[in-house]
Scaffold this active site. Structure first.
Site, short mmCIF file in Angstrom:
data_model
loop_
_atom_site.label_atom_id
_atom_site.label_comp_id
_atom_site.label_asym_id
_atom_site.label_seq_id
_atom_site.Cartn_x
_atom_site.Cartn_y
_atom_site.Cartn_z
N SER A 124 15.87 9.56 17.71
CA SER A 124 16.17 10.20 19.00
C SER A 124 14.88 10.48 19.75
CB SER A 124 16.89 11.52 18.70
OG SER A 124 16.94 12.32 19.84
N TYR A 149 18.13 20.14 14.14
CA TYR A 149 18.61 18.77 14.36
C TYR A 149 17.43 17.82 14.61
CZ TYR A 149 20.18 14.62 16.76
OH TYR A 149 20.33 13.30 17.13
N LYS A 153 15.61 14.48 12.38
CA LYS A 153 15.27 13.13 12.85
C LYS A 153 13.80 12.82 12.57
CE LYS A 153 19.28 11.99 14.27
NZ LYS A 153 20.06 10.99 13.57
P1 NAD Z 1 29.07 10.90 16.28
O1 NAD Z 1 29.21 12.28 15.73
O2 NAD Z 1 30.08 10.44 17.27
O3 NAD Z 1 29.02 9.84 15.08
C1 NAD Z 1 28.48 10.14 13.82
C2 NAD Z 1 29.50 9.70 12.77
O4 NAD Z 1 28.96 9.97 11.48
C3 NAD Z 1 30.84 10.43 12.87
O5 NAD Z 1 31.90 9.49 12.88
C4 NAD Z 1 30.88 11.31 11.61
O6 NAD Z 1 32.20 11.47 11.13
C5 NAD Z 1 29.99 10.51 10.68
N1 NAD Z 1 29.33 11.33 9.64
C6 NAD Z 1 28.63 12.48 9.81
N2 NAD Z 1 28.16 12.90 8.62
C7 NAD Z 1 28.56 11.99 7.68
C8 NAD Z 1 28.39 11.88 6.28
N3 NAD Z 1 27.70 12.80 5.60
N4 NAD Z 1 28.93 10.83 5.65
C9 NAD Z 1 29.62 9.90 6.34
N5 NAD Z 1 29.82 9.94 7.66
C10 NAD Z 1 29.30 10.99 8.33
O7 NAD Z 1 27.60 10.79 16.88
P2 NAD Z 1 26.94 9.63 17.78
O8 NAD Z 1 26.73 10.20 19.14
O9 NAD Z 1 27.68 8.38 17.62
O10 NAD Z 1 25.52 9.54 17.09
C11 NAD Z 1 25.24 8.60 16.08
C12 NAD Z 1 23.81 8.82 15.59
O11 NAD Z 1 22.91 8.69 16.68
C13 NAD Z 1 23.58 10.20 14.99
O12 NAD Z 1 22.71 10.06 13.88
C14 NAD Z 1 22.89 10.95 16.11
O13 NAD Z 1 22.06 11.97 15.62
C15 NAD Z 1 22.08 9.83 16.75
N6 NAD Z 1 21.76 10.10 18.15
C16 NAD Z 1 22.77 10.43 19.02
C17 NAD Z 1 22.47 10.70 20.35
C18 NAD Z 1 23.55 11.12 21.31
O14 NAD Z 1 23.23 11.72 22.34
N7 NAD Z 1 24.82 10.81 21.06
C19 NAD Z 1 21.15 10.62 20.79
C20 NAD Z 1 20.15 10.27 19.88
C21 NAD Z 1 20.47 10.02 18.55
C1 WQD Z 2 21.13 16.65 29.86
C2 WQD Z 2 20.69 17.47 31.06
C3 WQD Z 2 20.63 19.82 30.61
C4 WQD Z 2 24.94 20.27 29.97
C5 WQD Z 2 20.58 16.08 23.86
C6 WQD Z 2 19.79 16.29 22.61
C7 WQD Z 2 18.99 15.05 22.29
C8 WQD Z 2 19.90 13.81 22.24
C9 WQD Z 2 20.76 13.71 23.46
C10 WQD Z 2 20.60 13.48 20.00
C11 WQD Z 2 19.73 18.60 30.70
C12 WQD Z 2 21.68 19.51 31.66
C13 WQD Z 2 23.68 19.77 30.24
C14 WQD Z 2 25.52 21.17 30.91
C15 WQD Z 2 23.57 20.96 32.30
N1 WQD Z 2 20.83 13.88 21.17
N2 WQD Z 2 23.01 20.10 31.38
N3 WQD Z 2 24.80 21.46 32.05
O1 WQD Z 2 19.60 17.99 26.17
O2 WQD Z 2 18.79 15.82 27.20
O3 WQD Z 2 19.68 15.80 24.91
O4 WQD Z 2 21.45 14.95 23.69
O5 WQD Z 2 19.58 13.09 19.51
O6 WQD Z 2 18.37 15.29 21.07
O7 WQD Z 2 18.92 17.40 22.80
O8 WQD Z 2 21.24 16.13 26.77
O9 WQD Z 2 23.42 15.99 27.90
O10 WQD Z 2 22.77 18.14 26.72
O11 WQD Z 2 21.60 17.52 28.83
O12 WQD Z 2 22.97 21.26 33.33
O13 WQD Z 2 26.63 21.69 30.71
O14 WQD Z 2 21.85 18.11 31.60
O15 WQD Z 2 20.00 21.03 30.91
O16 WQD Z 2 18.84 18.73 31.78
P1 WQD Z 2 19.74 16.54 26.31
P2 WQD Z 2 22.35 16.96 27.51
#
Ligand code: NAD
Ligand code: WQD
Length: 337
Positions: A124, A149, A153
């Site tokens: 991330s 969190y 990562k």
């Molecule tokens: P998500 O929660 O929709 O998907 C994660 C999946 O993993 C879920 O289906 C959950 O049931 C499964 N899971 C969790 N723990 C588990 C375990 N111990 N064993 C087996 N399955 C398990 O999340 P996502 O948005 O699809 O994110 C996927 C990955 O990408 C995550 O690692 C997340 O941290 C990373 N990521 C997400 C974002 C984002 O904004 N969505 C941004 C950066 C990184």
């Molecule tokens: C985006 C912008 C908020 C909600 C997070 C995690 C990051 C990654 C992606 C996993 C910001 C603003 C948000 C609301 C708002 N995940 N906001 N009102 O914080 O950039 O990233 O998700 O790895 O690690 O931190 O994403 O969508 O929460 O926020 O004004 O109700 O929207 O302040 O500027 P963020 P976000």
């Protein structure tokens, strides 16, 4: 070639299963359904036009994972499984370190025992911490994460790099995602948050559909063009296609450790997103400005040059399409799956 997708029924995993299938890979999914459901699996299979192999299994269950490796010849793993809510991770650090860090250790141990040493990991932009200045490049220092969190990562990135250092047979690709939004064009799969969403786009779509009264904009006094936070929003299908490119590249010889940003390189403010959503979909988003959210930074966007040059990948879908596709998913599935 068979690819194991941990967390494959989640938001990003589900879209990636489809892109991989379209690219000709065989997909095997492991998920414990903690944050997804059998309905997501059914829709993935529907969109792939075939049944994908699925194991309901926690990645910390080594015996369960061993069964997956015994029954399938897995060539590589794309590791999405994890917990991802920043706020919740501050309340439940033990659960986050156990699920994300310990889960990854269990997975890598079983991979090693089975001679599978190719892993693509969902990292991330959060690993860049608070102090780097955007556009963020892969060479910038990481760490200084501000919540458990983000620290998971960062720790997993270090662990995987150490594993590859100790045994050069490992290929480790770390993909640093920026802000994934949007959904599959069909409107059949998308992001399905539990309870009140933490992230901006699912909050907006729930306001649009009338489940939530209004959006709170967290701060308009940042040092950004309109004072609201700026982020690099990326369409989830572009992100999924980035995984296919990363995998293609990793499997064509020993690549060791590789790190890529997956973003568009463009930053949009919260107000930009609200206005783009309203314009794309003809829906009004009532909002109010409130105080800053603790832990937020003003600006975060990628320099995606490396992924373009090395992987031949770049994003194709713009903000309007992201807004249209997010809304199609929400309006076709008002209560999620
Ligand atoms: P998500 O929660 O929709 O998907 C994660 C999946 O993993 C879920 O289906 C959950 O049931 C499964 N899971 C969790 N723990 C588990 C375990 N111990 N064993 C087996 N399955 C398990 O999340 P996502 O948005 O699809 O994110 C996927 C990955 O990408 C995550 O690692 C997340 O941290 C990373 N990521 C997400 C974002 C984002 O904004 N969505 C941004 C950066 C990184
Ligand atoms: C985006 C912008 C908020 C909600 C997070 C995690 C990051 C990654 C992606 C996993 C910001 C603003 C948000 C609301 C708002 N995940 N906001 N009102 O914080 O950039 O990233 O998700 O790895 O690690 O931190 O994403 O969508 O929460 O926020 O004004 O109700 O929207 O302040 O500027 P963020 P976000």
């Amino acid at each position: 070639m068979a690819i194991l997708i941990t967390g494959g029924t989640g938001f990003i995993g589900s879209h990636t299963c489809i892109s991989l299938t379209e690219a000709g890979y065989d997909v095997v999914i492991v998920d414990n359904y903690y944050n997804s459901s059998p309905k997501s699996l059914a829709r993935i299979c529907e969109l792939c036009g075939k049944d994908l192999k699925f194991y309901e299994c926690d990645i910390r269950d080594k015996a369960g994972l061993q069964r997956v490796f015994t029954e399938n010849k897995i060539d590589a793993v794309i590791h999405f499984a994890g917990l991802k809510a920043v706020g919740e991770s501050c309340q439940k650090p033990l659960e986050y370190y156990d699920n994300n860090v310990n889960g990854t250790l269990c997975l890598c141990d079983v991979m090693r025992q089975n001679g599978c040493k190719n892993i693509v990991f969902s990292s991330s932009a959060t690993v860049y911490g608070m102090h780097n200045v955007s556009p963020l490049k892969e060479t910038m220092p990481t760490g200084g994460t501000t919540n458990p969190y983000g620290t998971t990562k960062y720790m997993i990135e270090i662990i995987l790099q150490d594993i590859a250092k100790a045994d050069p047979a490992w290929n480790v690709t770390l993909l640093r995602y920026f802000n994934p939004i949007g959904a599959h064009k069909s409107g059949r799969i998308g992001e399905n948050p539990n309870g009140i969403p933490n992230n901006l786009m699912p909050y907006i779509t729930q306001v649009a559909i009338g489940k939530l009264p209004e959006l709170s904009v967290y701060g308009d006094d940042y040092d950004t063009p309109d004072g609201t936070g700026v982020r690099d929003y990326i369409h989830v299908v572009d992100l999924a296609e980035g995984h296919v490119k990363a995998l293609d590249q990793m499997l064509t010889g020993n690549k060791g450790v590789q790190i890529f940003n997956l973003g568009t390189g463009v930053g949009y403010s919260v107000l930009d997103i609200i206005h783009a959503f309203e314009e794309a979909n003809g829906v009004k988003i009532p909002y109010k400005i409130v105080g800053r959210r603790p832990g937020d930074i003003a600006t975060c966007y990628s320099d995606p040059t490396k992924a373009r040059e090395v992987l031949g990948w770049e994003t194709k879908r713009g903000l309007r399409e992201m807004c249209e596709d997010s809304w199609r998913w929400q309006s076709m599935n008002p209560n999620g799956f």
